[in-house]
Each structure stands twice: as C-alpha cells, then as structure tokens.
Motif scaffolding. Structure first.
Motif, PDB file in Angstrom:
ATOM      1  N   LYS A   1      37.243  43.057  45.919  1.00 31.85           N
ATOM      2  CA  LYS A   1      37.231  42.494  47.280  1.00 31.85           C
ATOM      3  C   LYS A   1      38.459  41.614  47.515  1.00 31.85           C
ATOM      4  N   TYR A   2      38.850  40.830  46.499  1.00 32.32           N
ATOM      5  CA  TYR A   2      40.061  40.007  46.630  1.00 32.32           C
ATOM      6  C   TYR A   2      41.267  40.905  46.851  1.00 32.32           C
ATOM      7  N   GLU A   3      41.379  41.953  46.033  1.00 31.00           N
ATOM      8  CA  GLU A   3      42.532  42.850  46.104  1.00 31.00           C
ATOM      9  C   GLU A   3      42.609  43.598  47.430  1.00 31.00           C
ATOM     10  N   ARG A   4      41.477  43.907  48.026  1.00 27.15           N
ATOM     11  CA  ARG A   4      41.456  44.613  49.314  1.00 27.15           C
ATOM     12  C   ARG A   4      41.662  43.661  50.488  1.00 27.15           C
ATOM     13  N   GLY A   5      41.586  42.367  50.224  1.00 27.81           N
ATOM     14  CA  GLY A   5      41.723  41.389  51.296  1.00 27.81           C
ATOM     15  C   GLY A   5      40.433  41.139  52.036  1.00 27.81           C
ATOM     16  N   ASP A   6      39.307  41.566  51.446  1.00 27.91           N
ATOM     17  CA  ASP A   6      38.005  41.364  52.093  1.00 27.91           C
ATOM     18  C   ASP A   6      37.557  39.905  52.039  1.00 27.91           C
TER      19      ASP A   6
ATOM     20  N   ARG B   1      45.894  40.354  48.265  1.00 32.59           N
ATOM     21  CA  ARG B   1      46.209  41.719  47.840  1.00 32.59           C
ATOM     22  C   ARG B   1      47.319  41.712  46.797  1.00 32.59           C
ATOM     23  N   GLY B   2      48.065  40.622  46.739  1.00 32.38           N
ATOM     24  CA  GLY B   2      49.109  40.478  45.733  1.00 32.38           C
ATOM     25  C   GLY B   2      48.554  40.470  44.320  1.00 32.38           C
TER      26      GLY B   2
END
Length: 82
Positions: A42-47, A13-14
């Motif tokens: 998806k990376y940014e949301r932590g999925d 999420r960083g």
C-alpha cells in the motif's frame, strides 16, 4: 542535484524504487523491517498518504539507508509514477 522538497510532493512510491535498486523483493524488505507485506504494498502504490514515522524508520533501517535518504527517494518520484 538537490531537489527542494517544496517543489516535490512526498509520496512513498519511492520505497519501491529504492527496494528495486537494492534488488530485494517486497516480502524480503517487509520481513527485514518487521512490517506486513500488504501494508508495504500500500505504501509503494501510494494508497497510504502519511505512513507512520515508526514504519518508515523500520523500512529505512531494513534497507540500510537513513530516514533522510528514504524521504529523498520518496520526494523524487512523480506522483503519477507506476
């Protein structure tokens, strides 16, 4: 201030925080990095818990930071951060 990685969970999420600090949109970063915008989201949301090294390297290069700097940004964001 140094943050020990053992005390912080790596979460991607960083990437969002870094991107916002640079003042660029998700689409701009994804395009510069050559990755799909929906995957970046998806990376940014932590999925996605463990993005491939190659994708992280592309994102770091596109953001103008080192992979270590990107990883540091990702270990300093609380897991429940929005």
């Amino acid at each position: 201030m140094e943050i020990e990685k053992s005390n912080a969970e790596t979460n991607y999420r960083g990437i969002r925080r870094l991107r916002e600090q640079l003042g660029i949109s998700q689409l701009e970063l994804a395009t510069k990095a050559g990755v799909n915008q929906s995957l970046l989201s998806k990376y940014e949301r932590g999925d996605v818990k463990n993005p491939p090294h190659s994708a992280l390297k592309k994102l770091a290069d596109a953001a103008g930071v080192t992979l270590d700097e990107l990883n540091t940004a990702c270990t300093t964001v609380p897991m429940d951060a929005e």
